[in-house]
Design a protein around this motif. Structure first.
Motif, mmCIF file in Angstrom:
data_model
loop_
_atom_site.group_PDB
_atom_site.id
_atom_site.type_symbol
_atom_site.label_atom_id
_atom_site.label_comp_id
_atom_site.label_asym_id
_atom_site.label_seq_id
_atom_site.Cartn_x
_atom_site.Cartn_y
_atom_site.Cartn_z
ATOM 1 N N THR B 186 0.824 -1.139 0.141
ATOM 2 C CA THR B 186 0.026 -0.053 0.017
ATOM 3 C C THR B 186 0.889 1.288 0.032
ATOM 4 O OG1 THR B 186 -1.637 1.315 1.154
ATOM 5 C CG2 THR B 186 -0.402 -0.112 2.364
ATOM 6 N N ALA B 189 2.606 1.873 -3.264
ATOM 7 C CA ALA B 189 1.753 2.603 -4.357
ATOM 8 C C ALA B 189 1.575 4.056 -4.065
ATOM 9 C CB ALA B 189 0.450 1.936 -4.373
ATOM 10 N N ASP B 190 1.162 4.270 -2.877
ATOM 11 C CA ASP B 190 1.014 5.679 -2.280
ATOM 12 C C ASP B 190 2.047 6.620 -2.443
ATOM 13 O OD1 ASP B 190 -0.303 7.684 -1.015
ATOM 14 O OD2 ASP B 190 -0.426 6.792 0.760
ATOM 15 N N ALA B 193 2.771 7.061 -6.309
ATOM 16 C CA ALA B 193 1.955 7.738 -6.941
ATOM 17 C C ALA B 193 1.930 9.323 -6.602
ATOM 18 C CB ALA B 193 0.520 7.212 -6.671
ATOM 19 N N GLU B 205 -4.619 14.103 -6.675
ATOM 20 C CA GLU B 205 -4.646 12.699 -5.970
ATOM 21 C C GLU B 205 -5.593 12.261 -6.783
ATOM 22 O OE1 GLU B 205 -4.303 12.720 -2.018
ATOM 23 O OE2 GLU B 205 -4.481 10.326 -1.761
ATOM 24 N N ASP B 216 -2.733 2.160 -5.947
ATOM 25 C CA ASP B 216 -3.115 2.925 -4.572
ATOM 26 C C ASP B 216 -4.095 2.536 -4.136
ATOM 27 O OD1 ASP B 216 -2.773 4.710 -2.724
ATOM 28 O OD2 ASP B 216 -2.990 6.598 -3.819
#
Lengths: 691, 691
Positions: B186, B189-190, B193, B205, B216
C-alpha cells in the motif's frame, strides 16, 4: 592494598602534572591575530556566562538535594546515624564540585586552544593538530584524575561503599545539567543561527554579522567539551562505584577485589597518559588515523599492563582480567561499527545522500531506518560482553558474576582519558575553523582547519558509540548495586530478601513498561525544548537585523548584540531542562512508592533497554545525517545548492538535536535514575502500595 | 461446559448469518455509474491479483513450515506420538486457511461496497455511511466468527491446548504476510503515486492518468482491510489461545475456567453484533460520533452481559470478570488518548502544523517528539491493567494471576468485531472518495465522501491504539504460556523447572537486549523495503508517461498500464517482506540455541517492550503527520501550496510507512516470535549452548 593506593595516587598526581604541562604548552603557542583574540575572548566570556548561570541553578538544586539526602538517605535521619548522613551529603556535594571543576578546566583550555589552533593551522597541519589535541587532553586528564581521586578519597575516608553512590549521584546531577542543558544550549544556537543566517538571509556559516554566531561557538564548548566531560566523569565514577560496592561486599571491606578495581583504574589512567603523549601526526598526515591510532595504542597498553599486574594479586584472578578485557574490546568494536554507519567514506552515508535526491522525506526515512539498524550491533555487543563477563567470573563464587559485569564496565571505561581527549578535540578544531574564517587567515589555513574538523566529526561518532556502550554496561552493574542496597535495607527491617527480579512478577513487569517509556518522554521534552528555545532566539535575531542599522549590509563598525543571544540560549536551556529532569525523577519515585523495590528493578531494566536503543538510534542517525550533508556538500549527488543538498540539510537539522541533545543525554538520564533508585531503596522497601 | 459450547456455536452461527445478510444488503444497493463500476472492478481485480500471489507464496512458506512442524514440534517426531504431530500440522494449516478466507471475504465485500458507497453519497450521508459501515462489518463478523469457531474446533477435537498454539501460529504466519506484505504494497503505491503525480507532474490525487492510481486504491484494501483483519484475527486467536492454555492447566482439562473463556468470547461477539446492528447516522449527522457511539455501546453491552453471566459459573469468579473489565476499559482509554495525539481538532496536531511554518525539519522534530510522548499513556495503561488484573486474580490460587492477565487481554479484544468494522470502514470510504472523483459525481458528493473519509481517519487512529494495546496484553499472557510450555518440556526431560525469568540472570539479560533490538531492525527493513520498491515503481510510472503517447495530456481513450504497476507493487512487497520476517525468526532461533529457555524469556520481554514503544511511536507519529497535513490543507497555517503545506507533506510521506507499514506490523512480529518461541521451547530446553 596500601601499595595499590599509593600507585593510584601516584597516577593521579602524574596525570595532573601532565595536564598542567600540556596547559602551559598550549598557552605558550603564539596568539597574535587581533580579530581572533577578540572573538575567542567573546566565546570564552559567553561560555563563562553560561557556566556561571548553570552552576548557580545547579547550586540551588544541589542544596535542595543535599537537604533531602541529609533527611532521608540512606534511611530517615531519625532512625540512622547522624555522621553517616553528613558524610553522604559531603560526598554528594564533592561529586558535583569535582565534576564542575573538571568541566571548568576543560572550557578554560578549550577556549584558549581554539584561537591558537587556528593560528597554528596557518603554519601547518602538524602544529595545529597538536594544539587542538593537547588542548582536549587537559580536559581528559582532569576528568579522569578528579574522578579517580574523588572515588578513592571517599572510599578510604568513609570505608562505606553506599556513600560512594552519593558521590556518584553528585556527579550525575551535574552531568544532567551540563549534558542536557549544554545540549539544549548548543542546538538552540546552532539551529537558530542556521535558520536565520543560512536559510533566510543566505549569509555563510560563522558569518560575524549573525547575532547567534558567538552563541553557536559557545555552544560547541558548553555542549561538547563541558557536557561530554561531565557525562564521562559521571559514567566513569558510576562504573567504579558500582564495582566497588560489589568488591567491598565480596571482600567484606577492603581486600584484593577492591584493590584490583583501583589498580585497573590507575593503569587505565597511565595507559591514557602514554597514549596522549605519543599522539602526533606528520606534516601532511591523516588526523583521523592519528586519533584512532592513539586509541588503539592506549587499549593495547592497558591490556598489557593489566595482564602483567593481575598475577601480582592473591589468587591470580585471570577471569576478572578477562572480563575487563572483553568489556574494553567490545567497546572498541562498538566504536568501529558505529563508524561504519556514520562515516561518509562508507556505503550507508552515501545511500542516505543518494536517497536525498528524491526529497527530504527520503532522507529522513532512510536515516531513521539505518539509525534503527545501527542499534543492533551495539546492543548485541553489550549483551554478549555482559554474558561472557558473567560466565567467566561466575565460577569464582557467589557474587562474582555480577562483579565480572562491573569489571567489564571498568575495563571499557579504562581508556576514558583518551576518549575524552579525542572528543574535546572536536569542538576545539570546530571553533578553530570558525575563527580562521572570521580572522581572515586565508584559504589554505581554512582548508587545514576543515581537515582537522572533519577528523573531529568522524572520531566523535566513534567515541559517542563507545560512551553509550560503556553507559550500558555500567548501568547493568548499577542494577546489581541497586539489589545489594535494597537487600541491605530489607535485612535491616527483618523482611525477606530479594533474590532477583522476575519478569513475570507483575510489579516488575509494571516497572519495566513504565521505565521503558521514560527515555522516550525525556528525549521528546529535550527536543521540544530545543525547538521552543530556537524559536525565541530566531525572533531575537530577526529583531536585531531589523533594528540595528547597517548590520545586514555589513557596515564597518556595526556589531550585533551577541550577549542577548547568549542570554536567551542560557536561560532557555536551563528552563527547558528542569521539567525533563523532574519528570524522570518523579516517575522513579512514583513507581517506587506504588510498586516497591521489585517494580524499581523492572523500572531500571526498562529504562536501560529502551534508553540504550533510543540513544544509539538518535546518536547514529544524527551523525549519519550530518555526514550525508557534508558528503553532498563535497560535490556528490548534485553538490551544494542542489535539491539533494536541501533535503540533506533538513536531515541534518533533524539530526542535530538527536545527536547532540537527546541521544547523549539519555545516558545521563539512565544513570541519574539508577542512582536515585539505589539511594531511595530503603524508603521503597519501607513504604510502598503493592511492594 | 456443554451449555457454553452450544451458546458459543450459536453465537458463531448468528454472526455468519448476520454477515451474509449484510453482504446481500450491500449487494442490493444501486451500482449504476459505468465509470465507477469499471474502476471498481479494476481495483477488485488488482486486489485479487495481489492476494493470489501472496497466498501462493504463503502456501509454499506454510508447506515448509508444516514439514518442520511435523518433524520437530512439540518435540522431535521420533520421540513423540505421530498423531499429535499430524494434529499440530492440521491445526497450523487451519489457522492460515481460516484467516485467509476471512481476509478474502473482507476484500470481496470492501471492493463491492466502495463503488456503492460513492453512489450512496450522491443520495445522502446517511445511506453512504450505512453502506460503508456495513461493508466493513462483514469482515469484522467473519474474522471474529472464524477465529472463535477455529479455536473451539481445535480445542474440542484435540483436547490439547498446545495444539491451539499451532493454530495460533498459523494465524500469525498469515498475518505477517498480510499485514507487513500488504503494508509494503500500500505504501509503495501511495508514495510512488504521490511523488510522480502530485510532486513531479502536478496532477491531483486519484487522477486516472496516473498509472499507480489503481495500485494505490488496491493498496488501501490489501493493507487496511485484509492486513488489519489478519492482524486482529491473529491477536484475537493468540489472546484466546494463551488464556485457554492456562485455563486448561488450571482446570486440569475442561472445566469452569475454560468455559468462562469461551463464554466471554461468545458474549463479545454478541455485543459486537448488537453494536453493529444499531450503528447509524442521521441525514446530516456526524459519522465520527456514530462510529464512536457504537464502540461505546458494544463495550457497555459486553460489560453488562458478562456481569450477568459470570455468577452462573461455579464459584462466582467476579475477580476474573474484574480483570477482563479492566482490560476492556483500559483499551478504550488507550484509544481515547491516542485520539488526543492524532485528532486535528486537538492541540497537538495543530502545534505540529504550526511548526511546519519553520520548515520540514520542524514538522519532523515536533512529530517525533509528540510521537514519543504519545507512547507514555498507552504503556502506563497496559502496565496498570496488567498489574490490576494480576492483583485481582492472584488470591484465587496459584496460576490464576497470569490467567487474570490473559483474561484482561480477552476482555480488551472482546469487542474486536466492532473494532474491525470501524477499521474496514476506513478504506471503503477512502476508495469511495476516489471513485466519486473518477466517476465525476459532483462536488456535493465528493464533500460527503470527504466527510466520511475524515471520520475513517480519526477512528482508525483510535482502533490502531486499541489493537496495539490488545497485542501488548496478549503477548504478556503469551509469555506466561511460553513458560508453561517450557516447563512441560523440562519436566518431560527430568530437568529442573523454571520458576521465572530473573533480569539479573545473564542469559535472560542477554535475551532482553537482543530482543529489544529486533523490532527496530524489523521496522527498518520494512521501511527500506517500501523505499526500494517505491523507487522501482517511480521508474515505471516515469516510463509510462514518457512512452505512452497522449497519456500526460489526458487524450481521450489513452489509458495507462495499471497492471504493471500492480505487478511491481505485488512482487516487490513480497520480496522485501521475506528477509524481514526471516531475520526475526532466525534471531529467535539463534538466541534460543545460544542462551536456552531463559534467554528466550528475556528475548520475548525485550521484544514486547521495545516493540510496543516503537509501534505506538510510529503509528501515532504517522497519524499525527497525516492529520497535520489535512489540517493545513483545510486552510490553516497558510493552506494548500504554502511552505507550511510542503513541510506538512514531507511529514506525511515520512509518516506513511511509519503508520501503515512498520508500526502495525510490529504487533504481528511480536506474536510470531512469541509463538515460534513457545513451539520450539522443547528444542531449546534440550539443546542450547549456555542454557
Amino acid at each position: 592494598m596500601l601499595l595499590v593506593v599509593i600507585v593510584s595516587f601516584f597516577a593521579v598526581v602524574i596525570a595532573f602534572a601532565f595536564a598542567v604541562y600540556l596547559y602551559l604548552w598550549v598557552k605558550r603557542q603564539p596568539s597574535e591575530n587581533k580579530r581572533i583574540i577578540e572573538v575567542s575572548s567573546l566565546i570564552q566570556a559567553g561560555a563563562n556566562t553560561f557556566m556561571r548561570r548553570e552552576y548557580g541553578i545547579l547550586a540551588r538544586f544541589a542544596g535542595a538535594a543535599a537537604i533531602l539526602i541529609f533527611l532521608f538517605l540512606p534511611e530517615p535521619v531519625w532512625n540512622g546515624n547522624l555522621i553517616g548522613h553528613i558524610a553522604m551529603v559531603i560526598a554528594y556535594l564533592a561529586g558535583t564540585v569535582l565534576s564542575a571543576i573538571a568541566g571548568k578546566i576543560g572550557i578554560l583550555v578549550a577556549t584558549s586552544a581554539n584561537g591558537r589552533t587556528a593560528e597554528g593551522a596557518k603554519k601547518d597541519l602538524k602544529t595545529a593538530f597538536l594544539i587542538g589535541f593537547r588542548g582536549g587532553s587537559v580536559m581528559g586528564l582532569a576528568v579522569v584524575g578528579f574522578s579517580l581521586f574523588g572515588v578513592m578519597a571517599v572510599l578510604l575516608l568513609t570505608a562505606d561503599a553506599t556513600i560512594l553512590l552519593g558521590f556518584s549521584f553528585g556527579a550525575s546531577s551535574l552531568a544532567l545539567f551540563a549534558k542536557a542543558g549544554g545540549g539544549i544550549f548548543t542546538k538552540t544556537a546552532d539551529v537558530a543561527a542556521d535558520l536565520t543566517g543560512k536559510v533566510e538571509l543566505g549569509i555563510p556559516e560563522d558569518d560575524p554579522r549573525n547575532p547567534a554566531v558567538i552563541a553557536d561557538n559557545v555552544g560547541d564548548n558548553v555542549g561538547d567539551v563541558a557536557g561530554m566531560g561531565a557525562d564521562l566523569f559521571d559514567s566513569n565514577v558510576a562504573a567504579m562505584a558500582s564495582a566497588l560496592v560489589m568488591s567491598q561486599a565480596l571482600d567484606g571491606g577492603f581486600g584484593p577485589n577492591t584493590a584490583l578495581v583501583f589498580c585497573y583504574a590507575a593503569l587505565g589512567l597511565i595507559a591514557s597518559i602514554i597514549g596522549i603523549a605519543c599522539a602526533r601526526v606528520g606534516k601532511k598526515g591523516d588526523p583521523t588515523g592519528a586519533l584512532n591510532a592513539s586509541t588503539y595504542t592506549t587499549t593495547a597498553i592497558f591490556l598489557v599492563l593489566t595482564a602483567i599486574s593481575t598475577p601480582l594479586f592473591p589468587g591470580f584472578q585471570w577471569r576478572i582480567w578477562g572480563a575487563s578485557a572483553v568489556g574494553l574490546i567490545v567497546g572498541v568494536i562498538i566504536g568501529i561499527t558505529t563508524d561504519y554507519f556514520t562515516d561518509d567514506s562508507k556505503p550507508i552515508v552515501q545511500k542516505v545522500a543518494h536517497a536525498s535526491r528524491s526529497g527530504s522525506a527520503f532522507t529522513i526515512l532512510s536515516g531513521v531506518s539505518y539509525g534503527f539498524l545501527s542499534a543492533l550491533p551495539a546492543m548485541v555487543g553489550i549483551a554478549v560482553s555482559a554474558l561472557i563477563a558473567y560466565m567467566l567470573c561466575a565460577p569464582l563464587g557467589e557474587g562474582y558474576a555480577l562483579f565480572g559485569i562491573a569489571m567489564a564496565a571498568v575495563g571499557m571505561l579504562s581508556i576514558v582519558g583518551m576518549i575524552i581527549s579525542n572528543d574535546a578535540y572536536g569542538p576545539i578544531v570546530d571553533n578553530a575553523r570558525g575563527l580562521a574564517e572570521m580572522g581572515g587567515l586565508g584559504d589554505e589555513t581554512i582548508r587545514i582547519a576543515d581537515e582537522l574538523d572533519s577528523a573531529g566529526n568522524t572520531v566523535k561518532a566513534v567515541t559517542k558509540g563507545f560512551s553509550i556502550g560503556a553507559a550500558g554496561l555500567t548501568v547493568i552493574s548499577l542494577l546489581g548495586a541497586y539489589m545489594s542496597e535494597v537487600n541491605e535495607a530489607l535485612s535491616g527491617m527483618g523482611k525477606e530478601l530479594l533474590t532477583g527480579f522476575d519478569i513475570l512478577d507483575p510489579t516488575v513487569f509494571f516497572g519495566i513498561l513504565v521505565g521503558a517509556a521514560i527515555p522516550a518522554v525525556f528525549s521528546a521534552m529535550l527536543i521540544l525544548g530545543v525547538d521552543k528555545n530556537a524559536q525565541r532566539m530566531v525572533e531575537e535575531i530577526r529583531r536585531q537585523f531589523r533594528e540595528i542599522r547597517g548590520l545586514k549590509e555589513g557596515k564597518k563598525g556595526v556589531k550585533p548584540d551577541y550577549d542577548t543571544c547568549i542570554g536567551i540560549a542560557t536561560s532557555g536551556a536551563l528552563k527547558e531542562l528542569i521539567p525533563a529532569g523532574l519528570v524522570t525523577i518523579i516517575a522513579t519515585v512514583l513507581v517506587g512508592f506504588i510498586g516497591g523495590p521489585s517494580a524499581i528493578g523492572g523500572f531500571l531494566l526498562g529504562n536501560i533497554v529502551s534508553g540504550l536503543l533510543l540513544a544509539l538510534f538518535m546518536s547514529n542517525a544524527g551523525g549519519l545525517w550530518d555526514n550525508a550533508k557534508k558528503y553532498v556538500e563535497a560535490g556528490n549527488e548534485g553538490g551544494k545548492g542542489s535539491d539533494a543538498h536541501k533535503a540533506a540539510v533538513t536531515g541534518d537539522t533533524v539530526g542535530d538535536p538527536f545527536k547532540d541533545t537527546a541521544g547523549p543525554s539519555i545516558n545521563t538520564q539512565i544513570t541519574v535514575v539508577s542512582l536515585v533508585a539505589s539511594l531511595l531503596s530503603g524508603l521503597f522497601a519501607a513504604f510502598s502500595l503493592f511492594g
